[in-house]
Motif scaffolding. Structure first.
Motif, short mmCIF file in Angstrom:
data_model
loop_
_atom_site.label_atom_id
_atom_site.label_comp_id
_atom_site.label_asym_id
_atom_site.label_seq_id
_atom_site.Cartn_x
_atom_site.Cartn_y
_atom_site.Cartn_z
N ARG A 50 0.59 -1.20 -0.12
CA ARG A 50 0.08 0.06 -0.08
C ARG A 50 1.24 1.41 -0.25
O ARG A 50 2.10 1.20 1.11
CB ARG A 50 -0.67 0.47 1.06
N HIS A 55 1.11 -2.19 6.37
CA HIS A 55 1.44 -3.65 6.34
C HIS A 55 2.86 -3.95 5.30
O HIS A 55 3.68 -3.63 6.51
CB HIS A 55 0.17 -4.40 6.62
N GLU A 75 0.43 -6.52 -5.31
CA GLU A 75 -1.08 -5.69 -5.76
C GLU A 75 -0.46 -4.59 -5.13
O GLU A 75 0.71 -4.24 -4.22
CB GLU A 75 -1.41 -6.19 -4.45
N THR A 105 -10.04 -0.73 4.17
CA THR A 105 -9.69 -2.52 2.95
C THR A 105 -10.17 -1.62 1.83
O THR A 105 -10.60 -0.80 1.65
CB THR A 105 -10.31 -3.25 3.12
N THR A 106 -9.52 -2.65 0.50
CA THR A 106 -10.01 -2.20 -0.62
C THR A 106 -11.47 -2.25 -1.00
O THR A 106 -12.32 -3.21 -0.87
CB THR A 106 -9.15 -2.40 -1.81
N HIS A 199 -11.47 -11.77 -1.82
CA HIS A 199 -10.70 -10.16 -0.58
C HIS A 199 -13.05 -11.24 -0.23
O HIS A 199 -13.54 -11.23 -0.52
CB HIS A 199 -11.70 -9.14 -1.71
C1 LIG Z 1 -6.76 -5.75 -2.91
C2 LIG Z 1 -7.06 -6.26 -2.03
O1 LIG Z 1 -7.97 -7.16 -1.63
C3 LIG Z 1 -6.44 -6.98 -0.97
O2 LIG Z 1 -4.98 -6.73 -1.29
C4 LIG Z 1 -6.42 -6.09 0.19
O3 LIG Z 1 -6.96 -4.99 0.11
C5 LIG Z 1 -5.28 -6.46 1.34
O4 LIG Z 1 -5.75 -6.03 2.13
P1 LIG Z 1 -6.03 -4.91 2.95
O5 LIG Z 1 -7.54 -4.25 2.64
O6 LIG Z 1 -6.48 -4.70 4.73
O7 LIG Z 1 -4.52 -3.47 3.32
#
Ligand SMILES: CC(=O)[C@@H](O)[C@H](O)COP(=O)(O)O
Ligand SMILES: NCC(=O)COP(=O)(O)O
Length: 253
Positions: A50, A55, A75, A105-106, A199
């Protein structure tokens, strides 16, 4: 196409890093978790760098690429900074996701249809660097056609709305979301896209998605890291894989 294609499990280890970062030290190490996952039957490792580095961090990505044997799915948001890092790390694949610093989160899929002139060159840069590009999209026909025309070989269907619907007591809600995922997977496959999904998938909701024959990869993280508290990460990964295979081969749903 209705042939039963093999279904891979990509384990997202982001939230091992979330726990590490809570204390600022090196433990628990997400690369160690990835190696454990690798020995437990997973088919790939996913990590989301991110922009706010809440994280996974840059060095985790470098170490994952160097130390694990499984394919690495990087990602990231579609920024110049991320593109540079990704082409340095040289993962097997890169999944472009929308990002908003204020989100927990996404929250939704990438608006490929609305940003074609930006996304298509981004996909080309990844492809030219030898990295397989994937676009994280909602299960909407417009976005799937746009992903194809942007030149991406792969889409990952955002299953977050399905997850949210499974938390409600009204079964019609999750059935409607599941139907959208089924239709999206069928459409994407019919126009030559490789189909992934992820997800919010859990032991309780994974099987209807795993049974969709066009989907060849599920990326699952938060639930597995949470469940590791109770049953251990290796056992959680094995159980998820077993549920996925049963749904795929057992003619469920
Ligand atoms: C794109 C997706 O669905 C994952 O990468 C998720 O986003 C990871 O966890 P966080 O959204 O909590 O950072
Ligand atoms: N792309 C989805 C992913 O990597 C994992 O999402 P989640 O299981 O952590 O919600």
């Amino acid at each position: 196409m209705t042939d039963k294609k093999p279904l891979r499990l990509g384990v997202n280890i982001d939230h091992v890093a979330t726990i590490r970062n809570a204390r600022g030290g090196p433990h628990p190490d997400p690369v160690r978790a990835a190696l454990l996952v690798e020995g437990s039957g997973a088919d790939g490792i996913t990590a989301h760098l991110r922009e706010d580095r809440r994280h996974i961090r840059d060095d985790d990505m470098r170490r994952l690429k160097e130390e694990i044997g499984l394919p690495l799915n990087f990602e990231m948001a579609s920024t110049a900074e991320m593109l540079q890092l990704c082409t340095q790390v040289q993962p097997h694949a890169c999944c472009i996701v929308p990002e908003n610093r204020n989100e927990r989160t996404t929250e939704g899929g990438l608006d490929v249809a609305g940003q074609h002139n930006f996304i298509a060159p981004f996909v080309r840069e990844l492809t030219d660097a030898g990295i397989r590009a994937s676009l994280f999209v909602d299960p909407e026909p417009e976005q799937i056609h746009a992903a194809k025309s942007a030149g991406a070989p792969v889409i990952e269907i955002h299953t977050g709305a399905y997850y949210e619907a499974t938390l409600k007591t009204e079964p019609a809600l999750y059935k409607a979301e599941l139907e959208k995922i089924r239709d999206a997977a069928e459409l994407a496959d019919s126009i030559g896209l490789e189909v992934h999904a992820g997800h919010g998938l859990t032991f309780l909701n994974v099987q209807p998605v795993a049974a969709i024959p066009q989907i060849v990869e599920l990326n699952i993280g938060h639930f597995l890291v949470g469940e590791a508290v109770f049953m251990g990460l290796a056992e959680a990964v094995k159980e998820m894989k077993r549920l996925m295979q049963d749904a795929r081969t057992g003619g469920l749903y």
